[in-house]
Design a protein around this motif. Sequence first.
Motif, PDB file in Angstrom:
ATOM      1  N   ALA A  83      35.485 -27.771 -13.726  1.00 34.63           N
ATOM      2  CA  ALA A  83      34.503 -28.267 -14.683  1.00 34.63           C
ATOM      3  C   ALA A  83      35.217 -29.038 -15.785  1.00 34.63           C
ATOM      4  O   ALA A  83      36.113 -28.502 -16.440  1.00 34.63           O
ATOM      5  N   HIS A  84      34.824 -30.289 -15.967  1.00 34.00           N
ATOM      6  CA  HIS A  84      35.353 -31.132 -17.043  1.00 34.00           C
ATOM      7  C   HIS A  84      34.402 -30.995 -18.225  1.00 34.00           C
ATOM      8  O   HIS A  84      33.312 -31.574 -18.235  1.00 34.00           O
ATOM      9  N   ILE A  85      34.802 -30.198 -19.215  1.00 30.96           N
ATOM     10  CA  ILE A  85      33.971 -29.895 -20.373  1.00 30.96           C
ATOM     11  C   ILE A  85      34.700 -30.355 -21.625  1.00 30.96           C
ATOM     12  O   ILE A  85      35.835 -29.931 -21.880  1.00 30.96           O
ATOM     13  N   GLY A  86      34.051 -31.198 -22.402  1.00 33.06           N
ATOM     14  CA  GLY A  86      34.713 -31.731 -23.591  1.00 33.06           C
ATOM     15  C   GLY A  86      35.940 -32.526 -23.186  1.00 33.06           C
ATOM     16  O   GLY A  86      35.868 -33.442 -22.370  1.00 33.06           O
ATOM     17  N   THR A  87      37.076 -32.174 -23.745  1.00 32.68           N
ATOM     18  CA  THR A  87      38.340 -32.835 -23.389  1.00 32.68           C
ATOM     19  C   THR A  87      39.268 -31.883 -22.648  1.00 32.68           C
ATOM     20  O   THR A  87      40.492 -32.057 -22.661  1.00 32.68           O
ATOM     21  N   SER A  88      38.689 -30.879 -21.985  1.00 34.39           N
ATOM     22  CA  SER A  88      39.483 -29.906 -21.237  1.00 34.39           C
ATOM     23  C   SER A  88      38.972 -29.795 -19.808  1.00 34.39           C
ATOM     24  O   SER A  88      37.822 -30.137 -19.505  1.00 34.39           O
ATOM     25  N   LEU A  89      39.853 -29.299 -18.936  1.00 29.97           N
ATOM     26  CA  LEU A  89      39.489 -29.081 -17.540  1.00 29.97           C
ATOM     27  C   LEU A  89      39.613 -27.591 -17.249  1.00 29.97           C
ATOM     28  O   LEU A  89      40.619 -26.963 -17.588  1.00 29.97           O
ATOM     29  N   TYR A  90      38.563 -27.026 -16.630  1.00 29.17           N
ATOM     30  CA  TYR A  90      38.505 -25.592 -16.361  1.00 29.17           C
ATOM     31  C   TYR A  90      38.305 -25.332 -14.872  1.00 29.17           C
ATOM     32  O   TYR A  90      37.706 -26.147 -14.163  1.00 29.17           O
ATOM     33  N   ARG A  91      38.787 -24.176 -14.431  1.00 25.41           N
ATOM     34  CA  ARG A  91      38.447 -23.673 -13.098  1.00 25.41           C
ATOM     35  C   ARG A  91      37.291 -22.700 -13.243  1.00 25.41           C
ATOM     36  O   ARG A  91      37.333 -21.787 -14.062  1.00 25.41           O
ATOM     37  N   LEU A  92      36.239 -22.896 -12.457  1.00 24.80           N
ATOM     38  CA  LEU A  92      35.044 -22.063 -12.528  1.00 24.80           C
ATOM     39  C   LEU A  92      35.087 -21.032 -11.416  1.00 24.80           C
ATOM     40  O   LEU A  92      35.060 -21.380 -10.229  1.00 24.80           O
ATOM     41  N   ASP A  93      35.168 -19.747 -11.786  1.00 23.35           N
ATOM     42  CA  ASP A  93      35.188 -18.670 -10.802  1.00 23.35           C
ATOM     43  C   ASP A  93      33.774 -18.341 -10.340  1.00 23.35           C
ATOM     44  O   ASP A  93      32.783 -18.722 -10.970  1.00 23.35           O
ATOM     45  N   ASP A  94      33.677 -17.589  -9.238  1.00 18.48           N
ATOM     46  CA  ASP A  94      32.378 -17.196  -8.723  1.00 18.48           C
ATOM     47  C   ASP A  94      31.601 -16.358  -9.726  1.00 18.48           C
ATOM     48  O   ASP A  94      30.365 -16.363  -9.731  1.00 18.48           O
ATOM     49  N   SER A  95      32.321 -15.629 -10.571  1.00 18.77           N
ATOM     50  CA  SER A  95      31.675 -14.771 -11.563  1.00 18.77           C
ATOM     51  C   SER A  95      31.209 -15.542 -12.789  1.00 18.77           C
ATOM     52  O   SER A  95      30.590 -14.967 -13.684  1.00 18.77           O
ATOM     53  N   GLY A  96      31.517 -16.844 -12.850  1.00 20.08           N
ATOM     54  CA  GLY A  96      31.120 -17.657 -13.989  1.00 20.08           C
ATOM     55  C   GLY A  96      32.163 -17.761 -15.074  1.00 20.08           C
ATOM     56  O   GLY A  96      31.913 -18.362 -16.123  1.00 20.08           O
ATOM     57  N   VAL A  97      33.347 -17.188 -14.844  1.00 18.31           N
ATOM     58  CA  VAL A  97      34.425 -17.242 -15.838  1.00 18.31           C
ATOM     59  C   VAL A  97      35.103 -18.609 -15.777  1.00 18.31           C
ATOM     60  O   VAL A  97      35.437 -19.107 -14.693  1.00 18.31           O
ATOM     61  N   LEU A  98      35.307 -19.223 -16.944  1.00 16.59           N
ATOM     62  CA  LEU A  98      35.998 -20.503 -17.040  1.00 16.59           C
ATOM     63  C   LEU A  98      37.440 -20.276 -17.460  1.00 16.59           C
ATOM     64  O   LEU A  98      37.695 -19.665 -18.501  1.00 16.59           O
ATOM     65  N   THR A  99      38.368 -20.761 -16.661  1.00 18.25           N
ATOM     66  CA  THR A  99      39.798 -20.651 -16.965  1.00 18.25           C
ATOM     67  C   THR A  99      40.348 -22.040 -17.226  1.00 18.25           C
ATOM     68  O   THR A  99      40.290 -22.908 -16.345  1.00 18.25           O
ATOM     69  N   LYS A 100      40.878 -22.257 -18.431  1.00 20.02           N
ATOM     70  CA  LYS A 100      41.362 -23.585 -18.785  1.00 20.02           C
ATOM     71  C   LYS A 100      42.619 -23.939 -17.982  1.00 20.02           C
ATOM     72  O   LYS A 100      43.550 -23.155 -17.878  1.00 20.02           O
ATOM     73  N   LEU A 101      42.604 -25.159 -17.431  1.00 19.74           N
ATOM     74  CA  LEU A 101      43.749 -25.658 -16.674  1.00 19.74           C
ATOM     75  C   LEU A 101      44.573 -26.658 -17.474  1.00 19.74           C
ATOM     76  O   LEU A 101      45.787 -26.708 -17.341  1.00 19.74           O
ATOM     77  N   CYS A 102      43.901 -27.480 -18.276  1.00 16.65           N
ATOM     78  CA  CYS A 102      44.634 -28.455 -19.074  1.00 16.65           C
ATOM     79  C   CYS A 102      43.737 -29.023 -20.159  1.00 16.65           C
ATOM     80  O   CYS A 102      42.503 -28.921 -20.085  1.00 16.65           O
ATOM     81  N   ASP A 103      44.357 -29.611 -21.170  1.00 18.85           N
ATOM     82  CA  ASP A 103      43.672 -30.345 -22.224  1.00 18.85           C
ATOM     83  C   ASP A 103      43.970 -31.837 -22.055  1.00 18.85           C
ATOM     84  O   ASP A 103      44.711 -32.238 -21.157  1.00 18.85           O
TER      85      ASP A 103
END
Length: 248
Positions: A83-103
């Motif tokens: 998920a590209h949200i704002g100026t960061s990139l996240y990994r979206l888990d099945d449980s809905g948890v967002l884990t930041k990968l990079c800014d």
Amino acid sequence: MSRYQIPVSKQPDPVVIQQFRGVDFSADSTQVDPSRSPDALNMIADQAFFPVKRTGYKRVAQGSGRVWGLHRLTNTKGEWVLAHIGTSLYRLDDSGVLTKLCDGMGAASSQSFVMGDCLYLLDGTTYRQFDGTTVRPVAEVAYTPTVRIGAPPAGGGTDFEAVNLLTPTRKESFQADGSSATFQLSTNGLDSRTVSATVAGAAKVEGTDFTVDRAAGKITFKIAPPKAVQNVDNVVITYRKTISDHRQ
């Protein structure tokens, strides 16, 4: 003088619906019976024209900022949603948890494509690769071209591959003469990053086996490489030279 009598406007006849019988999706809206409606809030017609609830939304995750893009990678190792949200990139888990990968993502709609089991992201700022574990600029993993082959130690040789605009890294291939220790590259003003070299396939280390004059683009070995056999290149030098407008 003649006169014209303006007729009294006719009042619309009232429509009294004694019993509302639902929605009619099977006829044109102008032909629907008055006891039915051609439309209804949150109702649509299914394939058989029966009314069903309009598809809604389900929140699967919540981030801070505008969502500029959702991207999916599926390969032999698994499946990931980014998920590209704002100026960061996240990994979206099945449980809905967002884990930041990079800014440092661009604040604009992003696009992606899959090639070679990797996801490639374009956001107008940095061209990135995701392999299922790590997000990194494509410049770090881009193909390193051999721009010159068959060159004598004094320089020259034959142009082989074009410079890769994504990366400042390039290689040049020489045929040692057995006596020359200094090799002239086809360009000067090298980057400060470490230069690497191989002689007859053996790796050589800058500062230990050779020195670099970056301003002049010259490599000087402490021991002259052996003469090339049957005109086969035996010295390969890898270096970096950044040209400001290449990546743009």
